[in-house]
Design an enzyme around this catalytic site. Sequence first.
Site, PDB file in Angstrom:
ATOM      1  N   LYS A 112      -1.433   3.130  -8.654  1.00  0.00           N
ATOM      2  CA  LYS A 112      -0.115   2.820  -8.072  1.00  0.00           C
ATOM      3  C   LYS A 112      -0.176   1.349  -7.666  1.00  0.00           C
ATOM      4  O   LYS A 112      -0.731   1.003  -6.634  1.00  0.00           O
ATOM      5  CB  LYS A 112       0.151   3.716  -6.858  1.00  0.00           C
ATOM      6  CG  LYS A 112       1.622   4.018  -6.595  1.00  0.00           C
ATOM      7  CD  LYS A 112       2.505   2.784  -6.398  1.00  0.00           C
ATOM      8  CE  LYS A 112       2.379   2.209  -4.998  1.00  0.00           C
ATOM      9  NZ  LYS A 112       3.100   0.914  -4.850  1.00  0.00           N
ATOM     10  N   GLU A 159      -3.742  -9.149  12.641  1.00  0.00           N
ATOM     11  CA  GLU A 159      -3.817  -9.847  11.353  1.00  0.00           C
ATOM     12  C   GLU A 159      -2.432 -10.418  11.003  1.00  0.00           C
ATOM     13  O   GLU A 159      -1.452  -9.675  10.909  1.00  0.00           O
ATOM     14  CB  GLU A 159      -4.252  -8.857  10.270  1.00  0.00           C
ATOM     15  CG  GLU A 159      -4.394  -9.506   8.912  1.00  0.00           C
ATOM     16  CD  GLU A 159      -4.687  -8.486   7.809  1.00  0.00           C
ATOM     17  OE1 GLU A 159      -4.010  -7.458   7.735  1.00  0.00           O
ATOM     18  OE2 GLU A 159      -5.600  -8.763   7.006  1.00  0.00           O
ATOM     19  N   CYS A 213      -7.516 -11.001   2.828  1.00  0.00           N
ATOM     20  CA  CYS A 213      -8.033 -10.072   3.843  1.00  0.00           C
ATOM     21  C   CYS A 213      -9.264 -10.625   4.538  1.00  0.00           C
ATOM     22  O   CYS A 213      -9.482 -10.392   5.721  1.00  0.00           O
ATOM     23  CB  CYS A 213      -8.360  -8.732   3.199  1.00  0.00           C
ATOM     24  SG  CYS A 213      -9.529  -8.883   1.835  1.00  0.00           S
ATOM     25  N   GLU A 238     -10.335  -0.116   2.053  1.00  0.00           N
ATOM     26  CA  GLU A 238     -10.568  -1.552   2.296  1.00  0.00           C
ATOM     27  C   GLU A 238      -9.314  -2.042   2.997  1.00  0.00           C
ATOM     28  O   GLU A 238      -8.256  -2.142   2.375  1.00  0.00           O
ATOM     29  CB  GLU A 238     -10.736  -2.316   0.974  1.00  0.00           C
ATOM     30  CG  GLU A 238     -11.842  -1.819   0.076  1.00  0.00           C
ATOM     31  CD  GLU A 238     -13.218  -2.253   0.515  1.00  0.00           C
ATOM     32  OE1 GLU A 238     -13.340  -2.904   1.570  1.00  0.00           O
ATOM     33  OE2 GLU A 238     -14.178  -1.916  -0.178  1.00  0.00           O
TER      34      GLU A 238
HETATM   35  P1  NAD Z   1       0.215  -2.198   2.330  1.00  0.00           P
HETATM   36  O1  NAD Z   1      -0.665  -1.281   3.100  1.00  0.00           O
HETATM   37  O2  NAD Z   1       1.618  -2.381   2.766  1.00  0.00           O
HETATM   38  O3  NAD Z   1       0.324  -1.700   0.801  1.00  0.00           O
HETATM   39  C1  NAD Z   1      -0.810  -1.525  -0.012  1.00  0.00           C
HETATM   40  C2  NAD Z   1      -0.480  -0.507  -1.098  1.00  0.00           C
HETATM   41  O4  NAD Z   1      -0.215   0.756  -0.484  1.00  0.00           O
HETATM   42  C3  NAD Z   1       0.770  -0.846  -1.908  1.00  0.00           C
HETATM   43  O5  NAD Z   1       0.553  -0.484  -3.253  1.00  0.00           O
HETATM   44  C4  NAD Z   1       1.827   0.049  -1.293  1.00  0.00           C
HETATM   45  O6  NAD Z   1       2.850   0.378  -2.189  1.00  0.00           O
HETATM   46  C5  NAD Z   1       1.012   1.284  -0.946  1.00  0.00           C
HETATM   47  N1  NAD Z   1       1.569   2.116   0.112  1.00  0.00           N
HETATM   48  C6  NAD Z   1       2.373   1.748   1.154  1.00  0.00           C
HETATM   49  N2  NAD Z   1       2.683   2.826   1.906  1.00  0.00           N
HETATM   50  C7  NAD Z   1       2.065   3.889   1.345  1.00  0.00           C
HETATM   51  C8  NAD Z   1       1.978   5.279   1.671  1.00  0.00           C
HETATM   52  N3  NAD Z   1       2.610   5.787   2.726  1.00  0.00           N
HETATM   53  N4  NAD Z   1       1.224   6.080   0.894  1.00  0.00           N
HETATM   54  C9  NAD Z   1       0.550   5.578  -0.177  1.00  0.00           C
HETATM   55  N5  NAD Z   1       0.599   4.281  -0.543  1.00  0.00           N
HETATM   56  C10 NAD Z   1       1.341   3.441   0.212  1.00  0.00           C
HETATM   57  O7  NAD Z   1      -0.549  -3.560   2.230  1.00  0.00           O
HETATM   58  P2  NAD Z   1      -0.044  -4.914   1.549  1.00  0.00           P
HETATM   59  O8  NAD Z   1       0.971  -5.537   2.416  1.00  0.00           O
HETATM   60  O9  NAD Z   1       0.279  -4.639   0.132  1.00  0.00           O
HETATM   61  O10 NAD Z   1      -1.380  -5.783   1.558  1.00  0.00           O
HETATM   62  C11 NAD Z   1      -1.808  -6.553   2.629  1.00  0.00           C
HETATM   63  C12 NAD Z   1      -2.886  -5.833   3.405  1.00  0.00           C
HETATM   64  O11 NAD Z   1      -3.959  -5.477   2.543  1.00  0.00           O
HETATM   65  C13 NAD Z   1      -3.499  -6.717   4.479  1.00  0.00           C
HETATM   66  O12 NAD Z   1      -3.675  -5.959   5.648  1.00  0.00           O
HETATM   67  C14 NAD Z   1      -4.849  -7.103   3.888  1.00  0.00           C
HETATM   68  O13 NAD Z   1      -5.831  -7.449   4.835  1.00  0.00           O
HETATM   69  C15 NAD Z   1      -5.197  -5.866   3.136  1.00  0.00           C
HETATM   70  N6  NAD Z   1      -6.197  -6.160   2.098  1.00  0.00           N
HETATM   71  C16 NAD Z   1      -7.475  -5.722   2.283  1.00  0.00           C
HETATM   72  C17 NAD Z   1      -8.466  -6.037   1.351  1.00  0.00           C
HETATM   73  C18 NAD Z   1      -9.890  -5.576   1.539  1.00  0.00           C
HETATM   74  O14 NAD Z   1     -10.672  -5.677   0.595  1.00  0.00           O
HETATM   75  N7  NAD Z   1     -10.266  -5.116   2.713  1.00  0.00           N
HETATM   76  C19 NAD Z   1      -8.128  -6.789   0.222  1.00  0.00           C
HETATM   77  C20 NAD Z   1      -6.804  -7.230   0.083  1.00  0.00           C
HETATM   78  C21 NAD Z   1      -5.852  -6.911   1.026  1.00  0.00           C
END
Ligand code: NAD
Length: 492
Positions: A184, A390, A292, A259
């Site tokens: 997804k 963050e 991140c 992650e």
């Molecule tokens: P997000 O949590 O909003 O979305 C991430 C993914 O989850 C997207 O594909 C989104 O469509 C999906 N999603 C959202 N709600 C969902 C639900 N209820 N059920 C299932 N899937 C759902 O995050 P974002 O804004 O896309 O990304 C930024 C965040 O990601 C930041 O907090 C960043 O630190 C983190 N991040 C972490 C790492 C790591 O390796 N630790 C790497 C990159 C980004």
Amino acid sequence: MSILSSEKILVANVPVSPQHYIDGKRVNSANSFEVISPIDETSLGSVAAGGADEVHAAVAAAKRAFPEWAALGPKGRGVYLRRLADVIESHIEELAIVETTNNGSLLEASRLRVMKRGAHNIRFFAEWAEKLEGECWESNGVQYQVKYQPTGVSALITPWNAPFMLTTWKVGPALAAGNTIVIKPPEWAPFTCSLLADFAEEAGLPPGVLNVVQGIGEEAGAALTQHPDVARISFTGSSETGRIIGKVAAERVVPVSFELGGKSPLVVFADSNFDLAVRTAVGQYDNAGQVCLAGTRILVQEEIADTFLEALKNAANNLILGDPRKPETNVGPLITREHMERVKGFVERAKAEGATVAYGGNVSEDVGGLYFEPTLFVDIPAHAEILKEEVFGPVLTLQTFRTEEEAIAMANDTEYGLAATVFTGCEERAARVGSAIHAGTVWINTFFARDLKAPFGGSKKSGIGREGGNWSFEFFCDITTISSRVGSFTKK
Ligand code: NAD
């Protein structure tokens, strides 16, 4: 809005399918969502918005494809995965321009490093699986043999800040382990994952082994995590979404790999290589701070704090904010207007709480609506939100410390634990501080070094589990112990 055409759309002149990829076929949906380029806020087109039906079709296809894919064994799967890596490598330029157009990351970095890393992720885990052997030993007349077994259908959910790289990081071990997958992609940057489906087809992966369901997180993502035939959920994204998915997974007792977000410290001791520390600190504005791992909390030893601040200010002044397609650009746009408002909100609240803006603090209107100036806060009250949450934008804080103990305490004063960076010229101090900081990765006198053999992941609110080397397979596999009485067999 419904998608009427099944034609590919052009993203920076690269044809990209806006549809799902299920069971080896492109599939449409009744609904769609619009994707906007952060570079100039123009529409890139509409993408199919999947829901429970599309997720069900994709999981069913993956379930059907599983037995044959699992039966191929690591070497058989490796043939396909190496081909997939080769295909990715032959499309680096298209991948790079599509990702940059879609999420605003710097084109040069994408072309030269990030996309190649995607191919490397696939190849590395294919090779690792071929060498992966569980332990085997004898004790009290019983032979114990540990087996890494495929588990079934894995759900892979990824964020927009580095969607292709982060997706391949999961695709590699999940497929190499013998699982079939449903991806997804992030709704703000769905296009390079769509290209990945084309590449899987070009590499000849059997239908159903790799499926992509596009859509909104709360709809397609939620349906995927709730599906009863999903055996593993590998999620990279925010801690808030992690919490929601965690509840769903707990209900069904499905293993998750998380992650999540970070608020990492970057600690600079007075005995460090000053220029390297400044260069690394200013490098935290990379990807407009939408990283991140970014060391957003800079902690500097008091005796060098003034000169460090001055040097950082000069370095930040020299950064070029602008179009991420231009090679001279250092800092591109924030991903969406919604995200930009979120970043602005953090900055405004930090000011209201009494923090001082050392530089930046505003949207750079002359460059464009989503371009936020590299920003630094100093003299920050200890309770301020800007030290705790963050931001995921080009906003850093600078605090000072006197002693090593104080530096460790400040570095650990966070609910997150993704990474930490430490600059010091003293090896013994490096060893002490490195093991006293509570984080999944601690870099000493370097930043962003990442070898796929090493475990990567977050401590505390930054995640559950580790990815890399055996750790990836411990997650994606069922680990079985076969215990047989020695001498109990009468024939081979
Ligand atoms: P997000 O949590 O909003 O979305 C991430 C993914 O989850 C997207 O594909 C989104 O469509 C999906 N999603 C959202 N709600 C969902 C639900 N209820 N059920 C299932 N899937 C759902 O995050 P974002 O804004 O896309 O990304 C930024 C965040 O990601 C930041 O907090 C960043 O630190 C983190 N991040 C972490 C790492 C790591 O390796 N630790 C790497 C990159 C980004």
